[in-house]
Design a protein around this motif. Structure first.
Motif, PDB file in Angstrom:
ATOM      1  N   GLU A 112      44.755  22.033  39.999  1.00 29.83           N
ATOM      2  CA  GLU A 112      45.009  20.575  40.057  1.00 29.83           C
ATOM      3  C   GLU A 112      45.729  20.182  41.347  1.00 29.83           C
ATOM      4  OE1 GLU A 112      47.352  19.604  36.643  1.00 29.83           O
ATOM      5  OE2 GLU A 112      45.758  20.183  35.240  1.00 29.83           O
ATOM      6  N   LYS A 113      46.453  21.122  41.930  1.00 28.38           N
ATOM      7  CA  LYS A 113      47.197  20.838  43.176  1.00 28.38           C
ATOM      8  C   LYS A 113      46.538  21.471  44.393  1.00 28.38           C
ATOM      9  CE  LYS A 113      51.653  20.216  40.934  1.00 28.38           C
ATOM     10  NZ  LYS A 113      51.807  18.806  41.295  1.00 28.38           N
ATOM     11  N   GLY A 114      45.306  21.953  44.210  1.00 27.83           N
ATOM     12  CA  GLY A 114      44.595  22.544  45.343  1.00 27.83           C
ATOM     13  C   GLY A 114      45.119  23.912  45.750  1.00 27.83           C
ATOM     14  N   ILE A 115      45.797  24.586  44.801  1.00 31.29           N
ATOM     15  CA  ILE A 115      46.345  25.930  45.078  1.00 31.29           C
ATOM     16  C   ILE A 115      45.453  26.959  44.390  1.00 31.29           C
ATOM     17  CG2 ILE A 115      48.347  27.449  44.764  1.00 31.29           C
ATOM     18  CD1 ILE A 115      50.050  24.821  44.561  1.00 31.29           C
ATOM     19  N   GLY A 116      45.114  28.016  45.087  1.00 29.76           N
ATOM     20  CA  GLY A 116      44.252  29.058  44.525  1.00 29.76           C
ATOM     21  C   GLY A 116      45.022  30.041  43.668  1.00 29.76           C
ATOM     22  N   PHE A 117      44.280  30.797  42.860  1.00 23.72           N
ATOM     23  CA  PHE A 117      44.904  31.813  42.000  1.00 23.72           C
ATOM     24  C   PHE A 117      43.983  33.020  41.895  1.00 23.72           C
ATOM     25  CE2 PHE A 117      45.470  34.026  37.979  1.00 23.72           C
ATOM     26  CZ  PHE A 117      46.848  34.175  37.896  1.00 23.72           C
ATOM     27  N   LEU A 118      44.561  34.191  42.038  1.00 19.94           N
ATOM     28  CA  LEU A 118      43.842  35.438  41.735  1.00 19.94           C
ATOM     29  C   LEU A 118      44.715  36.259  40.800  1.00 19.94           C
ATOM     30  CD1 LEU A 118      42.804  36.556  45.362  1.00 19.94           C
ATOM     31  CD2 LEU A 118      41.287  35.508  43.651  1.00 19.94           C
ATOM     32  N   ALA A 131      52.609  54.976  48.451  1.00 25.74           N
ATOM     33  CA  ALA A 131      51.635  55.476  49.429  1.00 25.74           C
ATOM     34  C   ALA A 131      50.668  54.388  49.897  1.00 25.74           C
ATOM     35  CB  ALA A 131      50.855  56.636  48.815  1.00 25.74           C
ATOM     36  N   GLY A 132      50.727  53.196  49.291  1.00 26.88           N
ATOM     37  CA  GLY A 132      49.774  52.137  49.645  1.00 26.88           C
ATOM     38  C   GLY A 132      48.376  52.471  49.178  1.00 26.88           C
ATOM     39  N   LYS A 133      48.281  53.187  48.058  1.00 32.20           N
ATOM     40  CA  LYS A 133      46.973  53.649  47.594  1.00 32.20           C
ATOM     41  C   LYS A 133      46.641  53.151  46.195  1.00 32.20           C
ATOM     42  CE  LYS A 133      46.409  57.476  50.619  1.00 32.20           C
ATOM     43  NZ  LYS A 133      46.182  58.844  50.911  1.00 32.20           N
ATOM     44  N   LEU A 134      47.082  51.949  45.872  1.00 32.75           N
ATOM     45  CA  LEU A 134      46.813  51.422  44.535  1.00 32.75           C
ATOM     46  C   LEU A 134      45.351  51.001  44.394  1.00 32.75           C
ATOM     47  CD1 LEU A 134      50.018  49.236  44.118  1.00 32.75           C
ATOM     48  CD2 LEU A 134      49.493  51.381  42.922  1.00 32.75           C
ATOM     49  N   THR A 135      44.878  50.996  43.165  1.00 34.51           N
ATOM     50  CA  THR A 135      43.628  50.309  42.833  1.00 34.51           C
ATOM     51  C   THR A 135      44.013  48.889  42.427  1.00 34.51           C
ATOM     52  OG1 THR A 135      42.591  52.344  42.077  1.00 34.51           O
ATOM     53  CG2 THR A 135      41.660  50.286  41.254  1.00 34.51           C
ATOM     54  N   VAL A 136      43.349  47.900  43.008  1.00 34.93           N
ATOM     55  CA  VAL A 136      43.671  46.497  42.709  1.00 34.93           C
ATOM     56  C   VAL A 136      42.434  45.871  42.076  1.00 34.93           C
ATOM     57  CG1 VAL A 136      44.598  44.345  43.628  1.00 34.93           C
ATOM     58  CG2 VAL A 136      45.092  46.500  44.805  1.00 34.93           C
ATOM     59  N   MET A 137      42.583  45.357  40.855  1.00 34.38           N
ATOM     60  CA  MET A 137      41.431  44.782  40.143  1.00 34.38           C
ATOM     61  C   MET A 137      41.597  43.263  40.108  1.00 34.38           C
ATOM     62  SD  MET A 137      42.529  46.993  36.848  1.00 34.38           S
ATOM     63  CE  MET A 137      43.533  48.215  37.706  1.00 34.38           C
ATOM     64  N   VAL A 138      40.661  42.572  40.731  1.00 39.71           N
ATOM     65  CA  VAL A 138      40.892  41.161  41.033  1.00 39.71           C
ATOM     66  C   VAL A 138      39.961  40.245  40.234  1.00 39.71           C
ATOM     67  CG1 VAL A 138      41.042  39.453  42.889  1.00 39.71           C
ATOM     68  CG2 VAL A 138      41.509  41.859  43.376  1.00 39.71           C
ATOM     69  N   GLY A 139      40.568  39.234  39.622  1.00 39.45           N
ATOM     70  CA  GLY A 139      39.804  38.179  38.970  1.00 39.45           C
ATOM     71  C   GLY A 139      39.967  36.891  39.746  1.00 39.45           C
ATOM     72  N   GLY A 140      38.874  36.149  39.947  1.00 37.16           N
ATOM     73  CA  GLY A 140      38.966  34.880  40.663  1.00 37.16           C
ATOM     74  C   GLY A 140      37.760  34.679  41.552  1.00 37.16           C
ATOM     75  N   ASP A 141      37.881  33.679  42.376  1.00 31.81           N
ATOM     76  CA  ASP A 141      36.787  33.280  43.254  1.00 31.81           C
ATOM     77  C   ASP A 141      36.595  34.297  44.391  1.00 31.81           C
ATOM     78  OD1 ASP A 141      35.041  31.199  44.423  1.00 31.81           O
ATOM     79  OD2 ASP A 141      36.600  31.201  45.966  1.00 31.81           O
ATOM     80  N   ALA A 142      35.328  34.691  44.663  1.00 28.21           N
ATOM     81  CA  ALA A 142      35.059  35.728  45.671  1.00 28.21           C
ATOM     82  C   ALA A 142      35.524  35.297  47.065  1.00 28.21           C
ATOM     83  CB  ALA A 142      33.570  36.069  45.694  1.00 28.21           C
ATOM     84  N   ALA A 143      35.334  34.026  47.410  1.00 25.08           N
ATOM     85  CA  ALA A 143      35.741  33.565  48.746  1.00 25.08           C
ATOM     86  C   ALA A 143      37.262  33.586  48.882  1.00 25.08           C
ATOM     87  CB  ALA A 143      35.199  32.157  48.994  1.00 25.08           C
TER      88      ALA A 143
END
Ligand code: NDP
Length: 296
Positions: A112-118, A131-143
């Motif tokens: 509603e405020k033009g802010i994105g969310f993942l 180690a910076g080696k996490l698996t990150v599972m993302v929901g949301g808009d691809a762009a």
């Protein structure tokens, strides 16, 4: 240089945030217990924010890593809340292991405020975060994810677009439900083998060269149960929450799921018995108590 705000410097949040410190990024941090944020800011050349709103001021990306989606939603409102200072075109990335329904509501409020969310929960534990080696599972808009990829890759080795908002949280909850089943079932089996006189090292050696093996048998039990170390890296309280989210998700999808529903009950009871500070692998202590023995 992307301006990041990171909120929630807990066991996994702090090592994740370290990868977002200068010179690669500009970083503001906020933590409920301010002393933790102060120590982190000093050690990592970050700015300590006084409130969530202060952290988000000027940030292109705000990252949260809190116990549940409810604590995240509670940070949005009020004069000190994120919505007071987050601007149109900015993005909230929630790395909490949260629940899909609450995240969808949060995403709608932000939209509603033009802010994105993942939603971007992680897997790989504290050592993976360091180690910076996490698996990150993302929901949301691809762009939206494409625009945030370099930020997520700072702590994620494998960043996967899973589907719409909530999909990351749903996969994480199912993964955690499987982890819970692995811990409990291996605990039962190993206790029975111990009581029958089989050495745990021998049992794990065989299982880990056989079809029953898992991360639990290959890493968690050798490192934590056999040596009775039980380091506190991931709270039992948090896996209890995770399995509950997984069980709820299965009910919502009308999938009969007696095993995961039972796992949720077992971990809820273990949480009550062992308290807030216990680690998730310490659940085997409940199996040992009720089974009258120790995996040794
Ligand atoms: P911790 O309990 O170590 O840290 C929780 C963080 O949330 C702390 O910064 C804490 O602040 C903050 N917090 C708690 N309650 C509130 C509140 N009401 N308002 C604002 N801040 C609050 O948890 P973890 O870092 O281990 O876990 C964070 C998330 O990451 C969870 O969803 C967990 O399931 C997930 N996760 C954890 C992993 C791990 O190995 N630890 C692995 C993968 C995912 P304070 O310092 O004041 O207590």
């Amino acid at each position: 240089m992307t301006n990041i705000a990171f909120l929630g410097l807990g066991a996994i949040g702090a090592p994740m945030a370290r990868h977002l410190a200068p010179p690669a990024f500009t970083l503001s941090v906020w933590n409920r217990t301010a002393a933790k944020a102060a120590a982190f800011a000093t050690a990592n050349n970050a700015r300590q924010a006084t409130t969530p709103a202060d952290a988000a001021r000027g940030a292109a990306i705000v990252i949260t890593c809190l116990p549940t989606s409810h604590e995240v939603a509670a940070l949005l409102d009020g004069a000190d809340g994120l919505l007071a200072t987050m601007t149109r075109g900015s993005l909230l990335i929630d790395c909490t292991s949260g629940d899909p329904a609450t995240s969808r509501r949060t995403a709608a409020r932000l939209a509603e405020k033009g802010i994105g969310f993942l939603d971007a929960p992680v897997s790989g534990g504290v050592s993976g975060a360091e180690a910076g080696k996490l698996t990150v599972m993302v929901g949301g808009d691809a762009a939206t994810l494409a625009g945030a990829m370099s930020t997520l890759q700072a702590f994620g080795e494998k960043v996967v677009h899973c589907g719409p908002v909530g999909a990351g949280h749903a996969i994480k909850a199912i993964n955690q439900a499987m982890l819970a089943v692995h811990i409990w079932s291996l605990g039962e089996g190993m206790l029975a083998l111990s009581k029958a006189g089989v050495k745990p090292e021998v049992a794990l050696d065989v299982i880990n060269a056989s079809s029953g093996r898992s991360n639990t048998s290959m890493n968690l039990f050798p490192q934590r149960v056999i040596g009775r170390a039980f380091p506190r890296t991931f709270k039992l309280a948090l896996i209890d929450k995770d399995v509950r989210i997984g069980a709820q998700f299965l009910r919502e999808q009308n999938v009969p799921s007696p095993m995961i529903q039972l796992a949720a009950e077992l971990f809820a009871a273990a949480h009550v018995e062992l308290g807030e500070d216990a680690d998730h692998v310490e659940a085997v202590k409940v199996i040992e108590r009720t089974g009258g023995g120790e995996i040794r």
